[in-house]
Design an enzyme around this catalytic site. Structure first.
Site, PDB file in Angstrom:
ATOM      1  N   GLY A  13       9.413  76.032  -3.627  1.00 37.75           N
ATOM      2  CA  GLY A  13       9.218  74.587  -3.494  1.00 37.75           C
ATOM      3  C   GLY A  13       8.209  74.295  -2.394  1.00 37.75           C
ATOM      4  O   GLY A  13       7.826  75.192  -1.628  1.00 37.75           O
ATOM      5  N   GLN A  14       7.783  73.048  -2.302  1.00 37.62           N
ATOM      6  CA  GLN A  14       6.776  72.669  -1.286  1.00 37.62           C
ATOM      7  C   GLN A  14       7.246  73.011   0.129  1.00 37.62           C
ATOM      8  O   GLN A  14       6.537  73.649   0.906  1.00 37.62           O
ATOM      9  CB  GLN A  14       6.525  71.165  -1.328  1.00 37.62           C
ATOM     10  CG  GLN A  14       5.976  70.629  -2.624  1.00 37.62           C
ATOM     11  CD  GLN A  14       5.554  69.180  -2.438  1.00 37.62           C
ATOM     12  OE1 GLN A  14       4.443  68.907  -2.018  1.00 37.62           O
ATOM     13  NE2 GLN A  14       6.443  68.249  -2.748  1.00 37.62           N
ATOM     14  N   ALA A  62      16.138  71.420  -4.502  1.00 35.29           N
ATOM     15  CA  ALA A  62      16.691  70.135  -4.944  1.00 35.29           C
ATOM     16  C   ALA A  62      16.117  69.800  -6.316  1.00 35.29           C
ATOM     17  O   ALA A  62      15.128  70.396  -6.755  1.00 35.29           O
ATOM     18  CB  ALA A  62      16.324  69.028  -3.956  1.00 35.29           C
ATOM     19  N   TYR A 101      17.829  69.053   3.565  1.00 31.69           N
ATOM     20  CA  TYR A 101      16.836  67.964   3.568  1.00 31.69           C
ATOM     21  C   TYR A 101      17.308  66.784   2.724  1.00 31.69           C
ATOM     22  O   TYR A 101      17.876  66.961   1.648  1.00 31.69           O
ATOM     23  CB  TYR A 101      15.473  68.481   3.061  1.00 31.69           C
ATOM     24  CG  TYR A 101      14.913  69.535   3.988  1.00 31.69           C
ATOM     25  CD1 TYR A 101      14.234  69.163   5.151  1.00 31.69           C
ATOM     26  CD2 TYR A 101      15.126  70.887   3.742  1.00 31.69           C
ATOM     27  CE1 TYR A 101      13.767  70.125   6.035  1.00 31.69           C
ATOM     28  CE2 TYR A 101      14.660  71.856   4.621  1.00 31.69           C
ATOM     29  CZ  TYR A 101      13.982  71.468   5.761  1.00 31.69           C
ATOM     30  OH  TYR A 101      13.532  72.418   6.646  1.00 31.69           O
ATOM     31  N   TYR A 127      18.057  59.535  -8.451  1.00 29.27           N
ATOM     32  CA  TYR A 127      17.695  60.576  -7.483  1.00 29.27           C
ATOM     33  C   TYR A 127      18.287  60.249  -6.112  1.00 29.27           C
ATOM     34  O   TYR A 127      18.929  61.096  -5.475  1.00 29.27           O
ATOM     35  CB  TYR A 127      16.171  60.697  -7.417  1.00 29.27           C
ATOM     36  CG  TYR A 127      15.660  61.549  -6.275  1.00 29.27           C
ATOM     37  CD1 TYR A 127      15.778  62.933  -6.290  1.00 29.27           C
ATOM     38  CD2 TYR A 127      15.047  60.954  -5.159  1.00 29.27           C
ATOM     39  CE1 TYR A 127      15.304  63.711  -5.228  1.00 29.27           C
ATOM     40  CE2 TYR A 127      14.567  61.726  -4.105  1.00 29.27           C
ATOM     41  CZ  TYR A 127      14.700  63.094  -4.143  1.00 29.27           C
ATOM     42  OH  TYR A 127      14.236  63.851  -3.093  1.00 29.27           O
TER      43      TYR A 127
HETATM   44  N1  LIG Z   1       9.090  65.724  -2.817  1.00 28.56           N
HETATM   45  C1  LIG Z   1       9.270  64.623  -2.099  1.00 28.56           C
HETATM   46  O1  LIG Z   1       8.479  63.687  -2.137  1.00 28.56           O
HETATM   47  C2  LIG Z   1      10.488  64.497  -1.200  1.00 28.56           C
HETATM   48  C3  LIG Z   1      10.670  63.285  -0.478  1.00 28.56           C
HETATM   49  C4  LIG Z   1      11.778  63.175   0.362  1.00 28.56           C
HETATM   50  C5  LIG Z   1      12.667  64.225   0.477  1.00 28.56           C
HETATM   51  N2  LIG Z   1      12.471  65.367  -0.245  1.00 28.56           N
HETATM   52  C6  LIG Z   1      13.467  66.451  -0.119  1.00 28.56           C
HETATM   53  O2  LIG Z   1      12.852  67.549   0.535  1.00 28.56           O
HETATM   54  C7  LIG Z   1      13.429  68.775   0.032  1.00 28.56           C
HETATM   55  C8  LIG Z   1      12.306  69.694  -0.429  1.00 28.56           C
HETATM   56  O3  LIG Z   1      11.585  69.016  -1.483  1.00 28.56           O
HETATM   57  P1  LIG Z   1      10.292  69.673  -2.164  1.00 28.56           P
HETATM   58  O4  LIG Z   1       9.347  68.568  -2.475  1.00 28.56           O
HETATM   59  O5  LIG Z   1       9.865  70.853  -1.378  1.00 28.56           O
HETATM   60  O6  LIG Z   1      10.946  70.177  -3.538  1.00 28.56           O
HETATM   61  P2  LIG Z   1      10.214  70.934  -4.752  1.00 28.56           P
HETATM   62  O7  LIG Z   1       8.836  71.316  -4.398  1.00 28.56           O
HETATM   63  O8  LIG Z   1      10.485  70.130  -5.992  1.00 28.56           O
HETATM   64  O9  LIG Z   1      11.076  72.290  -4.836  1.00 28.56           O
HETATM   65  C9  LIG Z   1      12.423  72.227  -5.213  1.00 28.56           C
HETATM   66  C10 LIG Z   1      12.973  73.625  -5.246  1.00 28.56           C
HETATM   67  O10 LIG Z   1      14.318  73.545  -5.784  1.00 28.56           O
HETATM   68  C11 LIG Z   1      14.469  74.558  -6.752  1.00 28.56           C
HETATM   69  N3  LIG Z   1      15.481  74.234  -7.756  1.00 28.56           N
HETATM   70  C12 LIG Z   1      15.411  73.268  -8.703  1.00 28.56           C
HETATM   71  N4  LIG Z   1      16.516  73.332  -9.498  1.00 28.56           N
HETATM   72  C13 LIG Z   1      17.281  74.356  -9.015  1.00 28.56           C
HETATM   73  C14 LIG Z   1      18.535  74.932  -9.403  1.00 28.56           C
HETATM   74  N5  LIG Z   1      19.248  74.491 -10.463  1.00 28.56           N
HETATM   75  N6  LIG Z   1      19.022  75.968  -8.691  1.00 28.56           N
HETATM   76  C15 LIG Z   1      18.332  76.450  -7.636  1.00 28.56           C
HETATM   77  N7  LIG Z   1      17.145  75.967  -7.228  1.00 28.56           N
HETATM   78  C16 LIG Z   1      16.624  74.931  -7.911  1.00 28.56           C
HETATM   79  C17 LIG Z   1      13.087  74.650  -7.375  1.00 28.56           C
HETATM   80  O11 LIG Z   1      12.979  75.835  -8.117  1.00 28.56           O
HETATM   81  P3  LIG Z   1      12.080  75.832  -9.476  1.00 28.56           P
HETATM   82  O12 LIG Z   1      10.715  75.407  -9.091  1.00 28.56           O
HETATM   83  O13 LIG Z   1      12.189  77.247  -9.938  1.00 28.56           O
HETATM   84  O14 LIG Z   1      12.767  74.840 -10.379  1.00 28.56           O
HETATM   85  C18 LIG Z   1      12.198  74.608  -6.129  1.00 28.56           C
HETATM   86  O15 LIG Z   1      12.130  75.849  -5.487  1.00 28.56           O
HETATM   87  C19 LIG Z   1      14.415  68.370  -1.053  1.00 28.56           C
HETATM   88  O16 LIG Z   1      15.694  68.275  -0.501  1.00 28.56           O
HETATM   89  C20 LIG Z   1      13.954  66.973  -1.463  1.00 28.56           C
HETATM   90  O17 LIG Z   1      14.998  66.194  -2.003  1.00 28.56           O
HETATM   91  C21 LIG Z   1      11.402  65.537  -1.060  1.00 28.56           C
END
Ligand SMILES: NC(=O)c1ccc[n+]([C@@H]2O[C@H](COP(=O)([O-])OP(=O)(O)OC[C@H]3O[C@@H](n4cnc5c(N)ncnc54)[C@H](OP(=O)(O)O)[C@@H]3O)[C@@H](O)[C@H]2O)c1
Length: 306
Positions: A13-14, A62, A101, A127
């Site tokens: 993930g990011q 997530a 997070y 979400y």
């Molecule tokens: N993105 C945003 O704008 C944002 C904003 C506020 C807060 N956040 C929070 O920040 C945190 C990191 O977000 P991010 O943007 O880095 O997320 P991301 O890039 O979408 O990465 C999410 C990760 O979760 C994994 N995942 C998804 N489904 C899963 C499952 N069933 N079992 C195990 N792993 C699973 C994904 O694996 P796969 O790729 O293999 O599915 C990926 O490694 C999260 O808690 C998110 O809610 C994000």
């Protein structure tokens, strides 16, 4: 002193990808990614954590597809709402610190000013509801935990607004971008660096150094902008490097760009508690953006023949 075992869940993930690179000096880092761990299967979560035996457990995984969550509420709740509670139970059982997070989307966006950690959440999309359920379940378990609440995450890799804008700028001469949602774009690199800084402080004497600091902390880049303001900044700064003409940007209202999930109109988060507790002062979003664009430009210049 033995190196602490740091387990990062969600390595591609990011945020997870950046964490893996930023935490390497703090301990022995191991990572898990789906399907090595599957958040829809409680047994998979428990057995993966038990075999890793982490001192510090960081959950960067997530369900982050905000619009898709509207049609997959059960899956989103299993991953964002239920799994964090199971992870927290395992962390408590092991006596580990859990870093998890959260999101600005737990708020409804109606506050006039930046949200603080004690403001009452009121999510307006699936979400946000599922992420809030995850925050609640981590807190209910009551182990050693930090919930870091961030917003508008982007970086040099993954799926995010910045990379989408850079792609669209090459394809279109005009882009219509929402201008009435306000927040703080936050780079995944800054999130990982701040997490590393917090962890370094907590690991310095020993892990019990959390002393009463368990809780929620807002962690975003500082300042604020709209999606249109963010698009304008990133496209203007990168057009020459990436060889495209900045498209004509048309600011629009949310109502002109209907999506399945509602978004908060203003989701600015105050990072004062983070600064007071850990002396971490997050950089302005514009500075973080420049760093991410530098990273991307480095990739472009390496591809060019000398
Ligand atoms: N993105 C945003 O704008 C944002 C904003 C506020 C807060 N956040 C929070 O920040 C945190 C990191 O977000 P991010 O943007 O880095 O997320 P991301 O890039 O979408 O990465 C999410 C990760 O979760 C994994 N995942 C998804 N489904 C899963 C499952 N069933 N079992 C195990 N792993 C699973 C994904 O694996 P796969 O790729 O293999 O599915 C990926 O490694 C999260 O808690 C998110 O809610 C994000």
């Amino acid at each position: 002193m033995n190196k602490p075992n740091i387990l990062i869940i969600g390595r591609i993930g990011q945020v997870g990808w950046e964490l893996r690179h930023k935490l390497a000096c703090l301990g022995h880092v191991t990572t898990l990614e789906y399907p090595e761990i599957d958040f829809t299967k409680p047994d998979s979560i428990r057995s993966a954590i038990r075999s890793a035996q982490p001192t510090v457990l960081i959950n960067a995984a997530a369900y982050t597809a905000v619009d898709k969550a509207e049609s997959e509420p059960e899956l989103a709740m299993a991953i964002n709402g239920t799994a964090p509670g199971i992870i927290a139970e395992e962390a408590k059982h092991l006596g580990s610190l859990l870093i998890h997070y959260s999101t600005d989307y737990v708020f409804d966006g109606s506050k006039n000013g930046a949200y603080v950690e004690t403001d009452a959440p009121n999510p307006i999309n699936i979400y946000g509801k599922t992420k809030l359920a995850g925050d609640d379940s981590v807190q209910a378990v009551g182990g050693k935990y930090l919930i870091l609440r961030t917003s508008w995450v982007y970086g040099a890799r993954g799926s995010n607004f910045l990379l989408t804008m850079l792609r669209l700028a090459r394809e279109r001469s005009e882009l219509r971008i929402v201008n009435d949602q306000i927040g703080a774009p936050t780079s995944s690199e800054c999130i990982a660096l701040a997490t590393s800084d917090i962890l370094a402080q907590l690991l310095a004497p020993d892990i019990d150094g959390l002393d009463g600091r368990s809780g929620i902390y807002n962690l975003t880049n500082t300042g604020e902008t709209s999606w249109c303001g963010f698009a304008k900044a990133l496209l203007t700064q990168s057009a020459v490097t990436f060889g495209f003409t900045v498209p004509n940007l048309i600011p629009i209202n949310t109502s002109e760009y209907p999506l399945p999930a509602k978004r908060p109109a203003s989701s600015r988060l105050s990072c004062q508690r983070l600064a007071e507790t850990f002396a971490i002062h997050m950089p302005p979003w514009e500075d973080a953006l420049s760093l991410v664009l530098d990273t991307l430009a480095e990739g472009v210049s390496r591809e060019k023949p000398r």
